[in-house]
Each structure stands twice: as C-alpha cells, then as structure tokens.
Enzyme design. Structure first.
Site, short mmCIF file in Angstrom:
data_model
loop_
_atom_site.label_atom_id
_atom_site.label_comp_id
_atom_site.label_asym_id
_atom_site.label_seq_id
_atom_site.Cartn_x
_atom_site.Cartn_y
_atom_site.Cartn_z
N ASP A 10 0.85 -1.20 0.00
CA ASP A 10 0.00 0.00 0.00
C ASP A 10 0.89 1.26 0.00
OD1 ASP A 10 0.97 -0.43 2.59
OD2 ASP A 10 -0.83 0.34 3.58
N ASP A 15 6.83 1.19 1.92
CA ASP A 15 6.51 0.20 0.89
C ASP A 15 7.34 0.50 -0.37
OD1 ASP A 15 3.54 -1.00 1.81
OD2 ASP A 15 3.87 1.08 2.38
N ASN A 39 -2.45 2.65 3.51
CA ASN A 39 -1.90 3.98 3.82
C ASN A 39 -2.69 5.08 3.12
OD1 ASN A 39 0.26 3.29 5.49
ND2 ASN A 39 1.50 2.67 3.73
N THR A 121 3.07 -6.03 2.71
CA THR A 121 3.56 -4.93 3.53
C THR A 121 2.44 -3.93 3.82
OG1 THR A 121 4.31 -3.69 1.59
CG2 THR A 121 5.93 -5.15 2.63
N PHE A 162 -0.67 -0.60 12.60
CA PHE A 162 -1.56 -0.13 11.53
C PHE A 162 -2.05 -1.26 10.61
CE2 PHE A 162 -2.18 1.52 7.21
CZ PHE A 162 -3.21 2.43 7.43
N ASN A 163 -1.14 -2.04 10.02
CA ASN A 163 -1.56 -3.04 9.02
C ASN A 163 -2.50 -4.08 9.64
OD1 ASN A 163 -0.02 -1.85 7.03
ND2 ASN A 163 1.76 -3.17 7.38
N HIS A 235 9.84 0.26 8.04
CA HIS A 235 9.22 -1.02 8.40
C HIS A 235 9.23 -2.06 7.27
CE1 HIS A 235 7.25 1.17 11.79
NE2 HIS A 235 6.96 2.10 10.89
N ASP A 236 8.62 -1.67 6.14
CA ASP A 236 8.35 -2.67 5.09
C ASP A 236 9.62 -3.21 4.45
OD1 ASP A 236 5.71 -2.18 5.66
OD2 ASP A 236 5.41 -0.81 3.98
C1 BDR Z 1 3.07 -0.09 8.59
O1 BDR Z 1 1.99 0.83 8.44
C2 BDR Z 1 2.17 1.61 7.29
O2 BDR Z 1 1.92 2.96 7.54
C3 BDR Z 1 3.58 1.35 6.81
O3 BDR Z 1 3.65 1.40 5.39
C4 BDR Z 1 3.92 0.00 7.35
O4 BDR Z 1 3.54 -1.03 6.46
C5 BDR Z 1 3.80 0.25 9.89
O5 BDR Z 1 2.93 0.18 10.97
CA CA Z 2 2.93 -0.55 4.16
#
Ligand code: BDR
Ligand code: CA
Length: 306
Positions: A10, A15, A39, A121, A162-163, A235-236
């Site tokens: 996303d 990402d 996102n 991701t 979040f994810n 993160h991703d």
């Molecule tokens: C995740 O949430 C999104 O905002 C980022 O792309 C990442 O995948 C981190 O919590």
């Molecule tokens: Ca992401």
C-alpha cells in the site's frame, strides 16, 4: 539461488523503499506487485506502485490492483504518516504503464508457485481474499513474510499496529490458514532508524537514491514530530531484507492469534511467546535485528540503483 518474491503493498514511503530494495537485490527476483487500500486509498497506492517501478525503470514488473476496502470494516488510511498522495515528498515520474487486467487476489494465486515468497507490507485483505477464492494456494505457498503487528506495542492504538488494525479479519484468516507466516513487527522495525546521515548518502547517488532521500525527508519529519525519533523505521523494507538475508532478523517460533472483537485490543497480534496456550506454532515473530547491517544493506542496495 534467486528467490522469487511477490510484494503486496500500500505505498506508502516504506513500501516504496521495500520495492526498490527488492529491485536492487540479486538474491531476490520481484515477480509482481499487488496493491491494496491502506496507507491511502487504492487509486493512490496503485498509482504510487506504478511510479516506483517507473522511477527504477522496471516497468516490466506487473502491477495488479486489489481490494479497495478491508473485508468487513471501513477503510482507515494513514494520511498523517504518508501525506495526501501516500508518497508525499519527492516529485516522482508519472507512470507510463497501467496495471494488468485481473484482481490481485486472483493474480497472486496464479503467480504463486513453489519457492515463491509472498511479502505483504500492508493490510492483509488481498491475501485473505486469495485464500478464500483459491484455497489450493495453501499447497503451493510455503512462506509469507509480513510486515505488520507487534509483540509488545501499537502505533495506531495502544494495542495495535496499523496493518493489523486496518483489517484484523483478514489477518486472522491468514494466520489461521496453515501457511507459515513470519511477522516482522514493530518490535524489530523500531530498532533500526534510518536517519539523516543515511539520507544524505543516498541523496548524492542515482535517481532512485535521491528520491528515497526525499521520501525520507518527509518520513523523518513525521517520526521526529510524532515519536521524537531521531530517524524513521523503514518497516516494510525490513520484511524484504529478511528474505534477502535471513540472518538479519532473529525470530522465534510461536503461536500468533489476531484479536477481532475487543473494545481496546482490536487488531492486536497476540503472540504466545512462552507457549502458555499450548496452541500449535503457526508463525515466526521477529524479536531482534542487526540494525546496523540492515541499514547498511538498505543504503548500499538503493544507492546501487542507477
Ligand atoms: C506499517 O503501516 C504503514 O503505515 C507502513 O507502510 C507499514 O507497512 C507500519 O505500521
Ligand atoms: Ca505498508
């Protein structure tokens, strides 16, 4: 041996960097990119994925469009983190290509063959839909490496990442599918902060490096204001890095269940680190990372893109 990977994403700053890392790394071959709402809305995440491939001059990698909303919930986006476009910061090249025909859930099923690693991701909506529509994929897919969740913290609620929070029902379906999932969660991504010194090294490299430095300018600003971090977790990209070099992230085998019905803990990835439930191990959870080696890999690989 080169590992074929599919990234379901996303984009999203991290990402985008994850896609570039895969493209820059000879250990993996990026076979396709699928997009999901997360996102930002689906039209934006798809456009962003096309832009990233355009930036890297790799438009032959197919992009397939997936779900525009979570399985059962209203979409929650992260414009506060990634901006209105989902990739605020750099002026990225306009896409000259279009997504391929077909839904991401169906194309993922078609593209998955033994040996392929699926790297989601974003929210797991497309992956859950794929499993629902094509249950036979379970026999061909031996590994999912997902960026999401956490053992000990949340970044969208006190309990949830979040994810995981955007589509907990999808996450529950994926973790319950029997396919081994490696969870690269906040516990490890927050240990490796990409700071302005990394950005400056990339700013003077190629076109992709400069764009990543400009993405980092925006992303670092958010993390400084919101968390007082002196850098940003990418993160991703850590999920992709874990496929490239499995010695970077230390993982433990465990059971992970997803909370879908709770006032305070919705979207929590409940990690049974000490096997208190006796439930079977269905996952690996990241518990530590060699942050310096990860960040060096990231800078070296992105900097090598022309
Ligand atoms: C995740 O949430 C999104 O905002 C980022 O792309 C990442 O995948 C981190 O919590
Ligand atoms: Ca992401």
């Amino acid at each position: 041996m080169t590992i074929p990977v599919l990234i379901d994403c996303d984009p999203g700053h991290d990402d985008a960097i994850a896609i570039l890392l895969a493209l820059a790394s000879p250990e993996v071959e990026l076979r396709g990119v699928t997009t999901v709402a997360g996102n930002q809305t689906l039209d934006k995440t798809t456009r962003n994925a096309l832009k990233v491939l355009e930036l890297a001059d790799r438009t032959e990698v197919p992009v397939a469009v997936g779900a525009d909303a979570p399985l059962k919930r209203t979409l929650r986006t992260a414009a506060n983190v990634h901006g209105e476009s989902g990739l605020d910061g750099p002026d990225l090249p306009e896409p000259t290509t279009k997504p391929v025909d077909g839904h991401a859930a169906d194309l993922l099923a078609e593209w998955i063959e033994p040996g392929v690693v699926l790297v989601p991701t974003g929210p797991l909506t497309n992956v859950a839909l794929m499993l629902e529509r094509h249950p036979d994929v379970r026999d061909r897919l031996d590994r999912i490496v997902w960026m999401g969740g956490a053992i000990g913290e949340g970044n969208t609620t006190p309990a949830a990442e979040f994810n995981a929070l955007v589509d907990p029902e999808a996450a529950a379906a994926v973790f319950g599918s029997g396919i081994p999932v490696t969870m690269i969660g906040l516990d490890v991504t927050h240990l490796a902060l990409f700071d302005s010194s990394h950005a400056e090294r990339l700013r003077v490299s190629g076109r992709a490096g400069k764009a990543v430095a400009e993405l980092a300018d925006f992303f670092l600003r958010f993390h400084r204001q919101r968390y007082a971090f002196d850098g940003a977790p990418i993160h991703d990209a850590m999920a992709v890095a874990h496929v490239i070099d499995p010695t970077l992230v230390e993982t433990i085998a465990c059971n992970i269940s997803i909370e879908t019905q709770s006032q305070f803990c919705d979207g929590r990835t409940v990690v049974d680190r000490w096997s208190v439930t006796g439930l079977p191990e269905n996952a690996e959870a990241g518990v530590d990372v060699d942050a310096e080696r990860f960040l060096e890999l990231l800078v070296a690989r992105i900097g090598s893109l022309s």
